[in-house]
Design an enzyme around this catalytic site. Structure first.
Site, PDB file in Angstrom:
ATOM      1  N   GLY A  58       0.785  -1.233   0.000  1.00 54.32           N
ATOM      2  CA  GLY A  58       0.000   0.000   0.000  1.00 54.32           C
ATOM      3  C   GLY A  58       0.813   1.276   0.000  1.00 54.32           C
ATOM      4  O   GLY A  58       0.326   2.315   0.456  1.00 54.32           O
ATOM      5  N   ASN A  95       1.590   3.100  -2.569  1.00 57.47           N
ATOM      6  CA  ASN A  95       0.903   4.071  -3.432  1.00 57.47           C
ATOM      7  C   ASN A  95      -0.348   4.614  -2.749  1.00 57.47           C
ATOM      8  O   ASN A  95      -0.675   5.799  -2.885  1.00 57.47           O
ATOM      9  CB  ASN A  95       0.544   3.444  -4.780  1.00 57.47           C
ATOM     10  N   MET A 103      -4.163  -6.519  -7.199  1.00 54.86           N
ATOM     11  CA  MET A 103      -3.653  -7.542  -8.105  1.00 54.86           C
ATOM     12  C   MET A 103      -4.705  -8.586  -8.502  1.00 54.86           C
ATOM     13  O   MET A 103      -4.400  -9.775  -8.606  1.00 54.86           O
ATOM     14  CB  MET A 103      -2.419  -8.218  -7.476  1.00 54.86           C
ATOM     15  N   ARG A 104      -5.917  -8.141  -8.725  1.00 57.07           N
ATOM     16  CA  ARG A 104      -6.946  -9.020  -9.293  1.00 57.07           C
ATOM     17  C   ARG A 104      -7.367  -8.448 -10.635  1.00 57.07           C
ATOM     18  O   ARG A 104      -7.591  -7.232 -10.754  1.00 57.07           O
ATOM     19  CB  ARG A 104      -8.199  -9.100  -8.408  1.00 57.07           C
ATOM     20  N   LEU A 128     -10.041  -7.574 -13.193  1.00 53.57           N
ATOM     21  CA  LEU A 128     -11.478  -7.291 -13.066  1.00 53.57           C
ATOM     22  C   LEU A 128     -12.166  -7.554 -14.399  1.00 53.57           C
ATOM     23  O   LEU A 128     -11.599  -7.304 -15.467  1.00 53.57           O
ATOM     24  CB  LEU A 128     -11.665  -5.835 -12.635  1.00 53.57           C
ATOM     25  N   HIS A 143       0.468   1.421 -13.162  1.00 53.18           N
ATOM     26  CA  HIS A 143       1.131   0.230 -13.684  1.00 53.18           C
ATOM     27  C   HIS A 143       2.632   0.525 -13.799  1.00 53.18           C
ATOM     28  O   HIS A 143       3.008   1.594 -14.292  1.00 53.18           O
ATOM     29  CB  HIS A 143       0.551  -0.131 -15.054  1.00 53.18           C
ATOM     30  N   ASP A 164      -4.683  -3.177 -18.687  1.00 53.77           N
ATOM     31  CA  ASP A 164      -3.636  -2.138 -18.739  1.00 53.77           C
ATOM     32  C   ASP A 164      -3.744  -1.286 -20.003  1.00 53.77           C
ATOM     33  O   ASP A 164      -2.731  -0.771 -20.494  1.00 53.77           O
ATOM     34  CB  ASP A 164      -2.230  -2.770 -18.639  1.00 53.77           C
ATOM     35  N   GLU A 186       6.326   6.435  -8.927  1.00 51.40           N
ATOM     36  CA  GLU A 186       4.891   6.136  -8.799  1.00 51.40           C
ATOM     37  C   GLU A 186       4.267   7.043  -7.736  1.00 51.40           C
ATOM     38  O   GLU A 186       3.162   7.565  -7.912  1.00 51.40           O
ATOM     39  CB  GLU A 186       4.676   4.670  -8.408  1.00 51.40           C
TER      40      GLU A 186
HETATM   41  C1  GAR Z   1       3.256  -0.941  -7.536  1.00 53.98           C
HETATM   42  O1  GAR Z   1       4.554  -1.003  -8.078  1.00 53.98           O
HETATM   43  C2  GAR Z   1       2.213  -0.895  -8.640  1.00 53.98           C
HETATM   44  O2  GAR Z   1       2.625  -0.164  -9.757  1.00 53.98           O
HETATM   45  C3  GAR Z   1       2.090  -2.348  -8.977  1.00 53.98           C
HETATM   46  O3  GAR Z   1       2.109  -3.006  -7.738  1.00 53.98           O
HETATM   47  C4  GAR Z   1       2.911  -2.255  -6.826  1.00 53.98           C
HETATM   48  C5  GAR Z   1       2.111  -2.028  -5.568  1.00 53.98           C
HETATM   49  O4  GAR Z   1       2.904  -1.472  -4.563  1.00 53.98           O
HETATM   50  N1  GAR Z   1       0.883  -2.620  -9.691  1.00 53.98           N
HETATM   51  C6  GAR Z   1       0.782  -3.545 -10.641  1.00 53.98           C
HETATM   52  O5  GAR Z   1       1.693  -4.262 -10.964  1.00 53.98           O
HETATM   53  C7  GAR Z   1      -0.587  -3.620 -11.298  1.00 53.98           C
HETATM   54  N2  GAR Z   1      -0.543  -4.502 -12.420  1.00 53.98           N
HETATM   55  P1  GAR Z   1       2.225  -0.772  -3.311  1.00 53.98           P
HETATM   56  O6  GAR Z   1       1.234  -1.771  -2.705  1.00 53.98           O
HETATM   57  O7  GAR Z   1       3.371  -0.499  -2.364  1.00 53.98           O
HETATM   58  O8  GAR Z   1       1.553   0.474  -3.778  1.00 53.98           O
END
Ligand code: GAR
Length: 205
Positions: A16, A18, A94-95, A97, A113, A149, A178
């Site tokens: 989490g 982000n 990470m599901r 949809l 992404h 994506d 990010e």
């Molecule tokens: C992040 O790097 C995000 O870009 C990626 O998962 C990570 C989550 O980190 N998302 C994907 O790969 C989506 N396909 P976080 O839980 O620390 O934010």
């Protein structure tokens, strides 16, 4: 999204970071506020971080649904609708949809992404960028559409791949980008701005 501040729901699966960046950006004077952090994993580290910030949390564990995506998404919809969000931010959710779920939130759902889309949809983006001999890499915030994506790009942050770079070093360099990009795009999105925001690590520092 005029009048009172936009209600923002954030969907997570893991640490989490982000979500933290988004939530912490929505301080006084911001046009949005976090109303719900929802995880499909009860063990997601981001849940405690949201609670520490006083944000309401919920868990819809996908595992008891045993692959029944329709039922999982029905439960997800019910919880999300109860929070009445104006914007839904996928932040490491990470599901995959289904189009039916996505259509219900069309024009309101964003995702981050870890690649410069349209390059490297899906997983293992940092290793794949290196294997492909890329010289630049980064992350993308896009609107979520039924194509994985694939929705309209709202912002990208770019860095130059260094010699001796590994997937781990790239991941460590992309994540802070990010955390800059997503809050900046969210704010613009709430304000009605849809032109892509382009950040460059070399320039923005
Ligand atoms: C992040 O790097 C995000 O870009 C990626 O998962 C990570 C989550 O980190 N998302 C994907 O790969 C989506 N396909 P976080 O839980 O620390 O934010």
């Amino acid at each position: 999204m005029t009048g009172s501040s936009a209600r923002v729901a954030i969907l997570i699966s893991g640490s989490g970071s982000n979500m933290e960046a988004l939530a912490d950006s929505m301080g006084a004077g911001h046009p949005g506020r976090p109303v719900l952090v929802l995880s499909n994993r009860p063990e997601a580290g981001g849940l405690a971080k949201a609670e520490a910030r006083g944000i309401r949390t919920a868990v819809i564990d996908h595992r008891p649904f045993l692959g029944d995506r329709a039922s999982f998404e029905a439960a997800l919809s019910e919880r999300l609708e109860a929070a009445a969000p104006d914007v839904v931010c996928l932040a490491g959710f990470m599901r995959v949809l289904t189009p039916g779920f996505i259509d219900a939130w069309a024009g309101k759902m964003l995702n981050i992404h870890p690649s410069l889309l349209p390059k490297f949809c899906g997983l293992d983006t940092h290793a794949r960028a290196l294997a492909a001999g890329e010289t630049a890499h980064g992350c993308t915030v896009h609107e979520v559409t039924a194509e994985l994506d694939g929705g309209p790009i709202l912002g990208q942050a770019r860095l130059a791949i260094r010699e001796e770079e590994t997937a781990e070093s790239l991941a460590a360099r992309v994540l802070p980008l990010e955390h800059r990009l997503y809050p900046a795009v969210l704010r613009r999105f709430i304000e009605g701005e849809r032109a892509p925001l382009m950040l460059d690590e070399a320039v923005e520092g």
